[in-house]
Enzyme design. Structure first.
Site, mmCIF file in Angstrom:
data_model
loop_
_atom_site.group_PDB
_atom_site.id
_atom_site.type_symbol
_atom_site.label_atom_id
_atom_site.label_comp_id
_atom_site.label_asym_id
_atom_site.label_seq_id
_atom_site.Cartn_x
_atom_site.Cartn_y
_atom_site.Cartn_z
ATOM 1 N N CYS A 111 1.239 -1.078 -0.031
ATOM 2 C CA CYS A 111 -0.163 -0.018 -0.442
ATOM 3 C C CYS A 111 0.436 1.547 -0.103
ATOM 4 O O CYS A 111 0.018 2.257 -0.614
ATOM 5 C CB CYS A 111 -0.965 -0.024 1.191
ATOM 6 S SG CYS A 111 -2.023 -1.285 0.725
ATOM 7 N N HIS A 249 -2.858 7.472 4.808
ATOM 8 C CA HIS A 249 -3.882 6.444 3.752
ATOM 9 C C HIS A 249 -4.913 6.094 4.456
ATOM 10 O O HIS A 249 -6.126 6.314 5.047
ATOM 11 C CB HIS A 249 -2.896 5.427 3.761
ATOM 12 C CG HIS A 249 -2.782 4.112 3.454
ATOM 13 N ND1 HIS A 249 -3.089 3.293 1.698
ATOM 14 C CD2 HIS A 249 -3.356 2.819 3.867
ATOM 15 C CE1 HIS A 249 -3.554 2.931 1.448
ATOM 16 N NE2 HIS A 249 -3.433 1.432 3.001
ATOM 17 N N ASN A 279 -9.745 0.714 0.215
ATOM 18 C CA ASN A 279 -8.773 0.733 0.122
ATOM 19 C C ASN A 279 -7.585 0.725 -1.171
ATOM 20 O O ASN A 279 -7.965 -0.812 -1.772
ATOM 21 C CB ASN A 279 -7.693 0.300 1.169
ATOM 22 C CG ASN A 279 -6.580 -0.487 1.665
ATOM 23 O OD1 ASN A 279 -6.108 0.034 0.584
ATOM 24 N ND2 ASN A 279 -5.610 -0.957 2.479
HETATM 25 O O1 UT7 Z 1 -3.562 -0.923 3.560
HETATM 26 C C1 UT7 Z 1 -3.070 -1.499 4.949
HETATM 27 C C2 UT7 Z 1 -3.979 -2.471 4.976
HETATM 28 N N1 UT7 Z 1 -5.376 -3.061 5.818
HETATM 29 C C3 UT7 Z 1 -5.196 -2.004 7.486
HETATM 30 O O2 UT7 Z 1 -5.014 -1.321 7.952
HETATM 31 C C4 UT7 Z 1 -6.351 -2.703 7.796
HETATM 32 C C5 UT7 Z 1 -6.558 -2.910 9.398
HETATM 33 N N2 UT7 Z 1 -7.594 -3.462 10.014
HETATM 34 C C6 UT7 Z 1 -8.602 -2.682 9.715
HETATM 35 O O3 UT7 Z 1 -9.804 -2.154 9.390
HETATM 36 C C7 UT7 Z 1 -10.200 -3.456 10.839
HETATM 37 O O4 UT7 Z 1 -9.901 -4.403 11.669
HETATM 38 C C8 UT7 Z 1 -11.367 -4.679 9.994
HETATM 39 C C9 UT7 Z 1 -12.351 -3.747 8.950
HETATM 40 C C10 UT7 Z 1 -10.495 -5.606 8.910
HETATM 41 C C11 UT7 Z 1 -12.161 -5.197 10.828
HETATM 42 O O5 UT7 Z 1 -13.019 -4.800 11.652
HETATM 43 P P1 UT7 Z 1 -12.626 -4.977 13.299
HETATM 44 O O6 UT7 Z 1 -14.018 -3.779 13.946
HETATM 45 O O7 UT7 Z 1 -10.966 -4.831 13.148
HETATM 46 O O8 UT7 Z 1 -13.887 -6.271 13.495
HETATM 47 P P2 UT7 Z 1 -13.291 -7.450 13.883
HETATM 48 O O9 UT7 Z 1 -12.459 -8.501 12.824
HETATM 49 O O10 UT7 Z 1 -13.326 -7.246 15.214
HETATM 50 O O11 UT7 Z 1 -14.522 -8.664 13.243
HETATM 51 C C12 UT7 Z 1 -15.920 -7.996 14.047
HETATM 52 C C13 UT7 Z 1 -16.987 -9.102 14.137
HETATM 53 C C14 UT7 Z 1 -16.277 -10.948 13.031
HETATM 54 O O12 UT7 Z 1 -17.332 -11.256 14.116
HETATM 55 P P3 UT7 Z 1 -17.797 -11.412 15.542
HETATM 56 O O13 UT7 Z 1 -16.471 -12.853 15.454
HETATM 57 O O14 UT7 Z 1 -17.461 -10.644 16.440
HETATM 58 O O15 UT7 Z 1 -18.737 -13.092 15.746
HETATM 59 C C15 UT7 Z 1 -16.124 -10.898 12.463
HETATM 60 O O16 UT7 Z 1 -16.321 -11.836 11.626
HETATM 61 O O17 UT7 Z 1 -17.343 -8.737 12.421
HETATM 62 C C16 UT7 Z 1 -16.991 -9.796 12.019
HETATM 63 N N3 UT7 Z 1 -16.849 -9.557 10.025
HETATM 64 C C17 UT7 Z 1 -18.102 -9.389 9.188
HETATM 65 N N4 UT7 Z 1 -19.121 -9.005 9.519
HETATM 66 C C18 UT7 Z 1 -20.262 -8.567 8.575
HETATM 67 C C19 UT7 Z 1 -15.734 -9.247 9.846
HETATM 68 N N5 UT7 Z 1 -15.929 -9.036 8.152
HETATM 69 C C20 UT7 Z 1 -17.177 -8.472 8.300
HETATM 70 C C21 UT7 Z 1 -17.964 -8.155 7.106
HETATM 71 N N6 UT7 Z 1 -19.825 -7.964 7.660
HETATM 72 N N7 UT7 Z 1 -17.510 -7.608 5.669
#
Ligand code: UT7
Length: 355
Positions: A111, A249, A279
Site C-alpha cells: 500500500c 492512507h 483501500n
Molecule cells: O492498507 C493497510 C491494510 N489494511 C488495514 O490497515 C486494515 C486494518 N484493519 C481493519 O481495518 C479492521 O480490523 C477491519 C475492518 C478489517 C475489521 O474491523 P474490526 O472492527 O476489527 O472487526 P473484527 O475483525 O473484530 O470483526 C468483528 C466481527 C466478527 O464477528 P464476531 O466474531 O464478532 O461474531 C467478524 O467475523 O465482524 C465480523 N466480520 C464481518 N461482518 C460482516 C468481519 N468482516 C465482516 C464483514 N461483514 N465484511
C-alpha cells in the site's frame, strides 16, 4: 539546493462502482457493517490492466504540468499488482506515453508503493541523476482478491494516480520523509499463492488466500503512521500545528480517526475520500493527494503531511511543501476504453475464472 517540485498531478478511476449492497449479494455482509466498521460505501473495479490506468493518470499529470512525454527522464511505477514481472510495468507506461527518454523502474512496498516511489524519484532528482520524473501509485487488486473472504473482499478497490516532478531551485515538493517496516509481522498481511515461491505448485492466478489479521494490522497501522509522522515533523523542526492538511492512507476511517487523535490533529485538517474508493493499496494515498489538490484544498505556503501503511508491514510519512497554490496548466482528453459491464459483472467473471 535542488528540490523536486510537484508540477503535475492526475488520477484515473475505473468507472464501474461496486457498492456495499452489491457485496452483500454474494457475501455474508451488510452496508451497515461495512460503513460503521470502515467508512467505505463503494469501490471501483477495473475492466483494464493496471498499466492502462497508470498511463491515463500519467497523461493527466503531464497535461496538468503543461509537459509532454518527451520531458520525462524517469518513470517510477509503485504497485503490488503489476501486469507482468518481466518486463516491468514502467516500461509499458513508457511505451504507451511515447516517453522514449525515460528510465523505467517498478517499486513494490504494497500500500505504500506510491509513496516509496515518490521518495525514489525525489531522491534521484535532488541528487542530480535525473531532472524530471513521473511517479505512479496504481493497483488493480480485484483479479487476485479472495472474493469468498468477507474479511478482506469488502475493503479493497482499483485505481491509479500519478505526479510529475521537476528539479527546482525553489523550496518545493517532498521536504522530508520517514520510511520503515515491521518485518517481524509481515505474515499478518500476506497473499499466499502470489509469487515465485508458488511457481509449479499447481496454483493459478486468483487462487489467492489472504492472511489478514485485521485487528493486529489496525494497531500496527496507527503505530507505524504515528511514529512516521512524529519523526518526519521532528526532522523539519515542525509541529502538527504547522501542518495545513493531512492526507492519510485510506484503509479504515477508524484508523484515520485514531491517528488524528494520537497526533492531536483537528478533523477539518484531515482529508478523507474512503467512502468513494475503499483501500486502493498503492494508489490510495496518491489518489487522495491528487483529489485534495483538484478540490483546491492545497494552499500556497502549505505543508501537507501524507502518512501511509501497508503489507510488509511497511509505513511512511512525507511532508510535501507548495510555495504556490497548485494550478493545472491544462487538461488531457485521454480516456480509458469504455465498458458497459457493471462492477458486479466484472467480479462475477473473476470468481468464475478462478473457481
Ligand atoms: O492498507 C493497510 C491494510 N489494511 C488495514 O490497515 C486494515 C486494518 N484493519 C481493519 O481495518 C479492521 O480490523 C477491519 C475492518 C478489517 C475489521 O474491523 P474490526 O472492527 O476489527 O472487526 P473484527 O475483525 O473484530 O470483526 C468483528 C466481527 C466478527 O464477528 P464476531 O466474531 O464478532 O461474531 C467478524 O467475523 O465482524 C465480523 N466480520 C464481518 N461482518 C460482516 C468481519 N468482516 C465482516 C464483514 N461483514 N465484511
Amino acid at each position: 539546493m535542488t528540490y523536486a517540485a510537484i508540477k503535475g498531478w492526475g488520477k484515473c478511476l475505473p468507472p464501474a462502482k461496486l457498492t456495499n449492497d452489491d457485496l452483500a449479494t454474494f457475501l455474508d455482509t451488510s452496508d451497515e457493517w461495512i460503513t460503521s466498521r470502515t467508512g467505505m460505501k463503494e469501490r471501483r473495479i477495473s475492466h483494464v490492466p493496471v498499466s492502462e490506468l497508470a498511463y491515463v493518470a500519467c497523461e493527466r499529470a503531464l497535461a496538468a504540468a503543461g509537459k509532454t512525454a518527451q520531458d520525462v527522464d524517469l518513470i517510477v511505477f509503485g504497485s503490488t499488482t503489476f501486469d507482468e514481472l518481466c518486463p516491468n510495468a514502467a516500461s509499458n507506461v513508457q511505451r504507451m506515453l511515447g516517453a522514449e527518454r525515460a528510465a523505467c523502474m517498478d517499486v513494490n512496498t504494497a500500500c505504500t508503493s506510491g509513496m516509496y516511489s515518490l521518495t525514489t524519484a525525489t531522491a534521484m532528482i535532488k541528487s542530480g541523476v535525473v531532472r524530471s520524473a513521473l511517479v505512479i501509485g496504481a493497483e488493480v487488486i480485484s483479479p487476485i482478491m479472495d472474493w469468498k473472504n468477507r474479511d478482506v473482499a469488502v475493503l479493497f478497490g482499483d485505481g491509479a494516480a500519478a505526479l510529475y516532478l521537476e528539479a527546482s531551485e525553489q523550496k518545493a515538493g517532498v521536504l522530508a520523509e520517514s520510511l520503515g517496516c515491521f518485518g517481524e509481522s509481515r505474515d499478518i498481511l500476506a497473499v499466499e499463492g502470489w509469487g515465485m515461491k508458488y511457481a509449479n505448485k499447481g496454483r493459478v492466478l486468483g487462487d489467492a488466500h489472504w492472511n489478514f489479521i485485521g485487528q493486529e494490522i489496525f494497531k500496527k497501522a496507527v503505530a507505524g503512521m504515528a511514529h512516521g509522522c512524529e519523526s518526519t515533523l521532528a526532522k523539519l523542526n515542525l509541529t502538527a500545528e504547522d501542518i495545513s492538511l493531512v492526507v492519510p492512507h485510506q484503509a479504515n476511517l477508524r484508523i484515520i480517526d485514531s491517528l488524528a487523535k494520537k497526533l492531536s490533529l483537528p478533523s477539518e485538517k484531515v482529508f478523507v475520500n474512503i467512502e468513494k474508493y475503499g483501500n486502493m493499496s498503492a494508489a490510495t494515498a496518491l489518489v487522495a493527494f491528487v483529489e485534495a489538490i483538484e478540490q483546491g484544498d492545497v494552499e500556497a505556503h502549505s505543508h501537507i503531511l501524507i502518512p501511509a501503511f501497508g503489507g510488509g508491514l511497511t509505513w511512511s510519512a512525507h511532508v510535501v511543501y507548495f510555495d504556490l497554490k497548485p494550478r493545472a496548466e491544462s487538461t488531457s482528453n485521454v480516456q480509458l476504453p469504455a465498458t458497459n459491464k457493471s462492477a458486479l459483472t466484472l467480479v462475477e467473471e473473476i470468481i468464475q475464472a478462478t473457481s
